[in-house]
Design a protein around this motif. Structure first.
Motif, PDB file in Angstrom:
ATOM      1  N   UNK A 148      -0.309   2.882  -4.855  1.00  0.00           N
ATOM      2  CA  UNK A 148      -0.671   1.864  -3.857  1.00  0.00           C
ATOM      3  C   UNK A 148      -1.719   0.875  -4.346  1.00  0.00           C
ATOM      4  N   UNK A 149      -2.408   1.227  -5.411  1.00  0.00           N
ATOM      5  CA  UNK A 149      -3.377   0.301  -5.996  1.00  0.00           C
ATOM      6  C   UNK A 149      -2.724  -0.692  -6.947  1.00  0.00           C
ATOM      7  N   UNK A 150      -1.407  -0.575  -7.118  1.00  0.00           N
ATOM      8  CA  UNK A 150      -0.711  -1.485  -8.020  1.00  0.00           C
ATOM      9  C   UNK A 150      -0.793  -1.078  -9.472  1.00  0.00           C
ATOM     10  N   UNK A 151      -0.998   0.204  -9.713  1.00  0.00           N
ATOM     11  CA  UNK A 151      -1.069   0.705 -11.083  1.00  0.00           C
ATOM     12  C   UNK A 151       0.251   1.344 -11.480  1.00  0.00           C
ATOM     13  N   UNK A 152       0.703   1.051 -12.690  1.00  0.00           N
ATOM     14  CA  UNK A 152       1.853   1.750 -13.245  1.00  0.00           C
ATOM     15  C   UNK A 152       1.371   3.120 -13.711  1.00  0.00           C
ATOM     16  N   UNK A 153       1.702   4.162 -12.946  1.00  0.00           N
ATOM     17  CA  UNK A 153       1.223   5.497 -13.262  1.00  0.00           C
ATOM     18  C   UNK A 153       1.907   6.077 -14.493  1.00  0.00           C
ATOM     19  N   UNK A 154       3.190   5.750 -14.665  1.00  0.00           N
ATOM     20  CA  UNK A 154       3.931   6.278 -15.801  1.00  0.00           C
ATOM     21  C   UNK A 154       5.418   6.101 -15.612  1.00  0.00           C
ATOM     22  N   UNK A 155       6.185   6.723 -16.507  1.00  0.00           N
ATOM     23  CA  UNK A 155       7.633   6.558 -16.472  1.00  0.00           C
ATOM     24  C   UNK A 155       8.305   7.826 -16.966  1.00  0.00           C
ATOM     25  N   UNK A 156       9.602   7.895 -16.690  1.00  0.00           N
ATOM     26  CA  UNK A 156      10.454   8.943 -17.267  1.00  0.00           C
ATOM     27  C   UNK A 156      11.750   8.303 -17.733  1.00  0.00           C
ATOM     28  N   UNK A 157      12.107   8.562 -18.993  1.00  0.00           N
ATOM     29  CA  UNK A 157      13.385   8.095 -19.529  1.00  0.00           C
ATOM     30  C   UNK A 157      14.411   9.223 -19.458  1.00  0.00           C
ATOM     31  N   UNK A 158      15.588   8.911 -19.005  1.00  0.00           N
ATOM     32  CA  UNK A 158      16.669   9.891 -18.909  1.00  0.00           C
ATOM     33  C   UNK A 158      16.893  10.552 -20.269  1.00  0.00           C
ATOM     34  N   UNK A 159      16.844  11.884 -20.271  1.00  0.00           N
ATOM     35  CA  UNK A 159      16.933  12.618 -21.526  1.00  0.00           C
ATOM     36  C   UNK A 159      18.300  12.521 -22.180  1.00  0.00           C
ATOM     37  N   UNK A 160      19.336  12.589 -21.349  1.00  0.00           N
ATOM     38  CA  UNK A 160      20.690  12.646 -21.902  1.00  0.00           C
ATOM     39  C   UNK A 160      21.644  11.808 -21.055  1.00  0.00           C
ATOM     40  N   UNK A 161      21.945  10.587 -21.476  1.00  0.00           N
ATOM     41  CA  UNK A 161      22.967   9.822 -20.770  1.00  0.00           C
ATOM     42  C   UNK A 161      24.293  10.584 -20.738  1.00  0.00           C
ATOM     43  N   UNK A 162      25.014  10.418 -19.646  1.00  0.00           N
ATOM     44  CA  UNK A 162      26.231  11.191 -19.410  1.00  0.00           C
ATOM     45  C   UNK A 162      27.476  10.396 -19.795  1.00  0.00           C
ATOM     46  N   UNK A 163      28.367  11.042 -20.536  1.00  0.00           N
ATOM     47  CA  UNK A 163      29.688  10.469 -20.849  1.00  0.00           C
ATOM     48  C   UNK A 163      29.534   9.038 -21.368  1.00  0.00           C
ATOM     49  N   UNK A 190       0.825  -1.221   0.000  1.00  0.00           N
ATOM     50  CA  UNK A 190       0.000   0.000   0.000  1.00  0.00           C
ATOM     51  C   UNK A 190       0.852   1.260   0.000  1.00  0.00           C
ATOM     52  N   UNK A 191       1.812   1.303  -0.927  1.00  0.00           N
ATOM     53  CA  UNK A 191       2.732   2.442  -0.988  1.00  0.00           C
ATOM     54  C   UNK A 191       2.906   2.906  -2.434  1.00  0.00           C
ATOM     55  N   UNK A 192       3.369   4.152  -2.576  1.00  0.00           N
ATOM     56  CA  UNK A 192       3.868   4.631  -3.860  1.00  0.00           C
ATOM     57  C   UNK A 192       5.309   4.152  -3.991  1.00  0.00           C
ATOM     58  N   UNK A 193       5.587   3.453  -5.059  1.00  0.00           N
ATOM     59  CA  UNK A 193       6.925   2.923  -5.323  1.00  0.00           C
ATOM     60  C   UNK A 193       7.488   3.622  -6.550  1.00  0.00           C
ATOM     61  N   UNK A 194       8.638   4.246  -6.384  1.00  0.00           N
ATOM     62  CA  UNK A 194       9.324   4.909  -7.499  1.00  0.00           C
ATOM     63  C   UNK A 194      10.712   4.291  -7.580  1.00  0.00           C
ATOM     64  N   UNK A 199      15.541   4.562 -16.834  1.00  0.00           N
ATOM     65  CA  UNK A 199      14.151   4.954 -16.657  1.00  0.00           C
ATOM     66  C   UNK A 199      13.754   4.955 -15.185  1.00  0.00           C
ATOM     67  N   UNK A 200      12.852   5.870 -14.820  1.00  0.00           N
ATOM     68  CA  UNK A 200      12.168   5.808 -13.522  1.00  0.00           C
ATOM     69  C   UNK A 200      10.745   5.330 -13.776  1.00  0.00           C
ATOM     70  N   UNK A 201      10.284   4.383 -12.952  1.00  0.00           N
ATOM     71  CA  UNK A 201       8.900   3.922 -12.998  1.00  0.00           C
ATOM     72  C   UNK A 201       8.163   4.375 -11.742  1.00  0.00           C
ATOM     73  N   UNK A 202       6.896   4.742 -11.929  1.00  0.00           N
ATOM     74  CA  UNK A 202       6.051   5.211 -10.827  1.00  0.00           C
ATOM     75  C   UNK A 202       4.870   4.254 -10.655  1.00  0.00           C
ATOM     76  N   UNK A 203       4.694   3.712  -9.451  1.00  0.00           N
ATOM     77  CA  UNK A 203       3.595   2.800  -9.153  1.00  0.00           C
ATOM     78  C   UNK A 203       2.760   3.348  -7.999  1.00  0.00           C
TER      79      UNK A 203
END
Length: 309
Positions: A123-138, A96-100, A117-121
């Protein structure tokens, strides 16, 4: 409103997806048992930030051994959606938590391009969305593709507006502004940077955005690496402690309220009073009375609207 949050500083089971997910479940259960409603894991926790790995690649040349190591890395990545995201959603719902959480995402069509990528879940067990890193470093550019503006995601949840950026994306002023413009209240910054300067950057972002900032990093020892890659150039020279951590939680006025934690695994906790965000905006509001929209024009055409949970 007050909400208890947690940031996890630990090592995944490197290149081992199943055992990493087991560890996520164990650590999530531990943090939830302490009352945390939002739990943040580091950048690339599933199933590793490939620090010091060269994948047999230099400019103009690759090796067959490097391709085999790359194969291991790809096999420990996750498709979104897919069985691993289903498992993570179940972990969020079961506690029953928000998992990022930071993951290495594998393209579902080509099966050969990876994203940080970051994933956002919820407490209901739903994948709310994601973010992909815009610019990998070096050297990250060698193994990760670039994200796009359509994953500069924010979420309006029962514990406040959450969103964030990955590692050195946080040094991109306009990427930060894209988060601020959505009214982010709990700013999440999973990272692989364990330098002292990182903590100062998190304090700056908290003061600039007038938001709570949660940042977490892995704590990794050389012995955490799989035995079959310990002989590789770059890996065999690693120090005993590869990544020292530095996880931290910062208030909207830039005060450190938990951490920084160095040189050990652990979980940091803090109870956030969201009204502190309003209090902090007395003299500075980056998207309000300090924005000067009559002078500056800022737009991210592909940024999605804030998702209402």
């Amino acid at each position: 409103m007050e909400v208890k949050v947690a940031v996890v500083q630990d090592s995944p089971a490197i290149f081992d997806l199943e055992n990493t997910l087991e560890k996520v479940e164990k650590l999530t259960k531990e943090a939830a048992s302490e009352g945390a409603k939002l739990i943040l894991f580091p950048e690339a926790f599933v199933s590793s930030y490939p620090k010091s790995l060269k994948f047999g690649t230099v400019v103009g040349n690759r090796t067959e051994e490097g391709r085999e190591v790359w194969l291991k890395y790809v096999k420990s990545s996750v498709q979104v959606p897919g069985p691993a995201t289903d498992r993570l959603a179940s972990i969020a719902a079961g506690n029953s938590i928000y998992l990022v959480i930071g993951v290495i995402e594998r393209d579902t069509i080509s099966n050969g391009t990876l994203y940080c990528t970051i994933l956002y879940f919820s407490p209901a067990g739903k994948l709310l969305g994601k973010h992909r890193k815009l610019k990998p470093t070096a050297g990250e550019r060698m193994v990760w593709g670039e994200g796009s503006g359509d994953t500069l995601s924010t979420f309006d949840t029962s514990i406040g507006k959450i969103g964030g950026l990955i590692c050195w994306e946080n040094y991109m002023p306009l990427a930060r502004m894209a988060m601020y413009n959505k009214g982010v209240e709990i700013y999440l910054a999973p990272t692989a940077d364990h330098r002292d300067t990182w903590v100062a950057s998190m304090q700056h972002i908290a003061r600039e955005g007038r938001c709570f900032v949660l940042s977490c990093n892995q704590f990794v020892k050389a012995t955490d690496y799989p035995e079959d890659i310990l002989h590789l150039e770059g890996i065999k020279e690693l120090p005993d402690i590869v990544t020292t951590g530095g996880s931290v939680i910062v208030s909207p006025l830039g005060k450190i309220i938990a951490g920084p934690l160095f040189n050990e695994a652990g979980i940091l906790y803090a109870t956030l009073d969201l009204e502190d965000i309003i209090r902090s905006k007395l003299e500075f509001d980056v998207i309000g009375h300090y924005s000067r929209d009559d002078v500056f024009n800022f737009d991210v055409p592909s940024q999605p609207d804030t998702v209402k949970e």
